[in-house]
Design a protein around this motif. Structure first.
Motif, PDB file in Angstrom:
ATOM      1  N   GLY A   4      15.576  51.385  39.830  1.00  0.00           N
ATOM      2  CA  GLY A   4      16.660  51.669  40.762  1.00  0.00           C
ATOM      3  C   GLY A   4      16.198  52.173  42.111  1.00  0.00           C
ATOM      4  N   GLY A   5      14.898  52.254  42.349  1.00  0.00           N
ATOM      5  CA  GLY A   5      14.398  52.676  43.655  1.00  0.00           C
ATOM      6  C   GLY A   5      14.399  54.169  43.868  1.00  0.00           C
ATOM      7  N   ALA A   6      14.365  54.951  42.779  1.00  0.00           N
ATOM      8  CA  ALA A   6      14.407  56.403  42.921  1.00  0.00           C
ATOM      9  C   ALA A   6      13.080  56.988  43.392  1.00  0.00           C
ATOM     10  N   VAL A   7      11.986  56.239  43.196  1.00  0.00           N
ATOM     11  CA  VAL A   7      10.665  56.767  43.567  1.00  0.00           C
ATOM     12  C   VAL A   7      10.389  56.445  45.030  1.00  0.00           C
ATOM     13  N   ARG A   8      10.061  57.462  45.787  1.00  0.00           N
ATOM     14  CA  ARG A   8       9.810  57.291  47.220  1.00  0.00           C
ATOM     15  C   ARG A   8       8.449  57.894  47.586  1.00  0.00           C
ATOM     16  N   ASP A   9       7.840  57.305  48.589  1.00  0.00           N
ATOM     17  CA  ASP A   9       6.633  57.864  49.204  1.00  0.00           C
ATOM     18  C   ASP A   9       5.528  58.149  48.186  1.00  0.00           C
TER      19      ASP A   9
ATOM     20  N   LEU B 261       0.918  61.730  44.497  1.00  0.00           N
ATOM     21  CA  LEU B 261       2.126  62.461  44.871  1.00  0.00           C
ATOM     22  C   LEU B 261       3.272  61.478  45.077  1.00  0.00           C
ATOM     23  N   ALA B 262       4.477  61.910  44.710  1.00  0.00           N
ATOM     24  CA  ALA B 262       5.655  61.065  44.908  1.00  0.00           C
ATOM     25  C   ALA B 262       6.894  61.952  44.975  1.00  0.00           C
ATOM     26  N   ARG B 263       7.899  61.415  45.601  1.00  0.00           N
ATOM     27  CA  ARG B 263       9.221  62.049  45.577  1.00  0.00           C
ATOM     28  C   ARG B 263      10.148  61.149  44.775  1.00  0.00           C
ATOM     29  N   VAL B 264      10.908  61.763  43.859  1.00  0.00           N
ATOM     30  CA  VAL B 264      11.784  60.996  42.976  1.00  0.00           C
ATOM     31  C   VAL B 264      13.196  61.554  43.096  1.00  0.00           C
ATOM     32  N   GLN B 265      14.095  60.680  43.470  1.00  0.00           N
ATOM     33  CA  GLN B 265      15.490  61.083  43.634  1.00  0.00           C
ATOM     34  C   GLN B 265      16.155  61.192  42.262  1.00  0.00           C
ATOM     35  N   GLY B 266      16.671  62.390  41.975  1.00  0.00           N
ATOM     36  CA  GLY B 266      17.377  62.622  40.716  1.00  0.00           C
ATOM     37  C   GLY B 266      18.857  62.809  40.949  1.00  0.00           C
ATOM     38  N   SER B 267      19.449  63.643  40.115  1.00  0.00           N
ATOM     39  CA  SER B 267      20.894  63.881  40.209  1.00  0.00           C
ATOM     40  C   SER B 267      21.249  64.803  41.365  1.00  0.00           C
ATOM     41  N   ARG B 268      20.296  65.518  41.891  1.00  0.00           N
ATOM     42  CA  ARG B 268      20.549  66.419  43.009  1.00  0.00           C
ATOM     43  C   ARG B 268      20.289  65.707  44.336  1.00  0.00           C
TER      44      ARG B 268
ATOM     45  N   ARG C 208      18.411  66.666  46.800  1.00  0.00           N
ATOM     46  CA  ARG C 208      17.026  66.755  47.251  1.00  0.00           C
ATOM     47  C   ARG C 208      16.108  66.113  46.215  1.00  0.00           C
ATOM     48  N   PRO C 209      15.215  65.197  46.653  1.00  0.00           N
ATOM     49  CA  PRO C 209      14.309  64.558  45.681  1.00  0.00           C
ATOM     50  C   PRO C 209      13.377  65.575  45.042  1.00  0.00           C
ATOM     51  N   TYR C 210      12.983  65.280  43.826  1.00  0.00           N
ATOM     52  CA  TYR C 210      12.020  66.118  43.122  1.00  0.00           C
ATOM     53  C   TYR C 210      10.595  65.690  43.510  1.00  0.00           C
ATOM     54  N   ARG C 211       9.705  66.659  43.457  1.00  0.00           N
ATOM     55  CA  ARG C 211       8.319  66.415  43.811  1.00  0.00           C
ATOM     56  C   ARG C 211       7.496  66.242  42.525  1.00  0.00           C
ATOM     57  N   VAL C 212       6.793  65.133  42.443  1.00  0.00           N
ATOM     58  CA  VAL C 212       5.986  64.811  41.273  1.00  0.00           C
ATOM     59  C   VAL C 212       4.512  64.804  41.679  1.00  0.00           C
ATOM     60  N   SER C 213       3.675  65.392  40.849  1.00  0.00           N
ATOM     61  CA  SER C 213       2.231  65.415  41.088  1.00  0.00           C
ATOM     62  C   SER C 213       1.523  64.981  39.808  1.00  0.00           C
ATOM     63  N   LEU C 214       0.568  64.062  39.953  1.00  0.00           N
ATOM     64  CA  LEU C 214      -0.240  63.571  38.832  1.00  0.00           C
ATOM     65  C   LEU C 214      -1.706  63.795  39.192  1.00  0.00           C
ATOM     66  N   ILE C 215      -2.334  64.739  38.533  1.00  0.00           N
ATOM     67  CA  ILE C 215      -3.701  65.135  38.873  1.00  0.00           C
ATOM     68  C   ILE C 215      -4.645  64.717  37.751  1.00  0.00           C
ATOM     69  N   ARG C 216      -5.797  64.155  38.163  1.00  0.00           N
ATOM     70  CA  ARG C 216      -6.874  63.869  37.211  1.00  0.00           C
ATOM     71  C   ARG C 216      -8.206  64.202  37.868  1.00  0.00           C
ATOM     72  N   PRO C 217      -9.237  64.509  37.086  1.00  0.00           N
ATOM     73  CA  PRO C 217     -10.524  64.906  37.676  1.00  0.00           C
ATOM     74  C   PRO C 217     -11.155  63.773  38.482  1.00  0.00           C
TER      75      PRO C 217
ATOM     76  N   ALA D 222       7.518  57.793  38.229  1.00  0.00           N
ATOM     77  CA  ALA D 222       6.370  57.705  39.127  1.00  0.00           C
ATOM     78  C   ALA D 222       5.230  56.925  38.473  1.00  0.00           C
ATOM     79  N   LEU D 223       5.024  57.094  37.179  1.00  0.00           N
ATOM     80  CA  LEU D 223       3.977  56.350  36.483  1.00  0.00           C
ATOM     81  C   LEU D 223       4.280  54.856  36.465  1.00  0.00           C
ATOM     82  N   TYR D 224       5.548  54.491  36.282  1.00  0.00           N
ATOM     83  CA  TYR D 224       5.914  53.073  36.290  1.00  0.00           C
ATOM     84  C   TYR D 224       5.664  52.450  37.659  1.00  0.00           C
ATOM     85  N   VAL D 225       6.027  53.138  38.709  1.00  0.00           N
ATOM     86  CA  VAL D 225       5.815  52.590  40.048  1.00  0.00           C
ATOM     87  C   VAL D 225       4.316  52.536  40.368  1.00  0.00           C
ATOM     88  N   LEU D 226       3.581  53.528  39.905  1.00  0.00           N
ATOM     89  CA  LEU D 226       2.133  53.484  40.095  1.00  0.00           C
ATOM     90  C   LEU D 226       1.540  52.276  39.375  1.00  0.00           C
TER      91      LEU D 226
END
Length: 271
Positions: free
Chosen positions: A43-48, A57-64, A66-75, A146-150
């Motif tokens: 649905g295009g909720a994942v941005r940037d 890093l990504a911003r994901v539009q939820g029910s609110r 303001r988009p939520y901030r997602v972070s996926l860190i690996r060594p 965010a993982l799906y869009v990645l």
């Protein structure tokens, strides 16, 4: 899962590396949360979404609002790890050619494993995945989106995996070419067995010394005179005595020569 996510307006091509990426991450994850995350991604909720060394890093539009901030860190991999990987991959012409063409051969994953590194995360537990939403699920639907869009972005550019591990595409390919040059990373010397490796280059002839007198710079010595009579080679002289028995042989051949040619045989050496 049957393949990577489809971002808005993009067809999922389901390359092996994007499929392999998400197959590793979905192991042990809640199927319902993954499905909701897939719906968010479609649905295009994942941005940037941005991939950098060690973090996505990504911003994901939820029910609110303001988009939520997602972070996926690996060594990230260390510099020594990249040097060993580049040297190993550069030593295989087929791998090197496909990587330079923008592809990711399946054997590359095995090369990473043999050198003690992981090209793909082994699962969600290999990541530090956080989201600013109040859902403590593992993963929440925003992280899953965010993982799906990645995964869909990896379809277009598998080198994002390397960027996540700490090596941008240009820098990685530059290191690959550097290790592929004769003489190794420093480019010094010649590769063993390389053509012309032992053939010395001929030295260029030294230029003639300039005249000390400036006036002589515009003058040239007279060319050498040609000989008055052209040189001709001296005629070869047959001075050796004929071998023993030669006279009898010539007498025997004379009638045959006369019959075949209709002429007298040429005068030979005195006999």
């Amino acid at each position: 899962m049957t393949g990577g996510a489809q971002a808005p307006g993009r067809a999922g091509r389901d390359r092996w590396w994007s499929r392999r990426f998400f197959e590793a991450l979905e192991a042990g994850a809640d199927a319902g949360r993954l499905e909701r995350g897939r719906g968010y991604a479609a649905g295009g909720a994942v941005r940037d979404l941005k991939v950098s060394a060690g973090e996505v890093l990504a911003r994901v539009q939820g029910s609110r609002a303001r988009p939520y901030r997602v972070s996926l860190i690996r060594p990230r991999l260390e510099e020594d790890d990249w040097e060993r990987l580049s040297a190993a991959l550069a030593g295989q012409p087929l791998f090197r050619a496909r990587l330079l063409a923008g592809e990711l051969p399946p054997e590359v994953e095995r090369v990473f494993e043999l050198l003690g590194a992981d090209l793909f995360p082994r699962g969600l537990d290999d990541l530090v995945a956080t989201c600013s939403c109040p859902d403590w699920g593992h993963p929440c639907k925003h992280v899953a989106a965010a993982l799906y869009v990645l995964a869909a972005d990896l379809d277009d550019d598998p080198f994002l995996l390397l960027a996540w591990l700490g090596r941008e595409r240009g820098e990685f390919l530059s290191g690959l070419r550097r290790h592929a040059r004769p003489g190794g990373p420093d480019g010094a010397g010649e590769q063993a067995g390389a053509p012309f490796a032992d053939t010395p280059h001929p030295a260029a002839p030294a230029p003639p010394a300039l005249p000390e007198d400036p006036e002589a710079f515009w003058s040239a010595p007279d060319p050498p005179r040609l000989p008055e009579e052209p040189l001709r080679p001296e005629p070869a002289l047959f001075t050796a005595d004929p071998p023993e028995g030669a006279e009898a042989l010539l007498d025997a051949l004379e009638p045959l020569y006369t019959r075949l040619t209709g002429t007298e045989p040429p005068a030979g050496p005195s006999r």
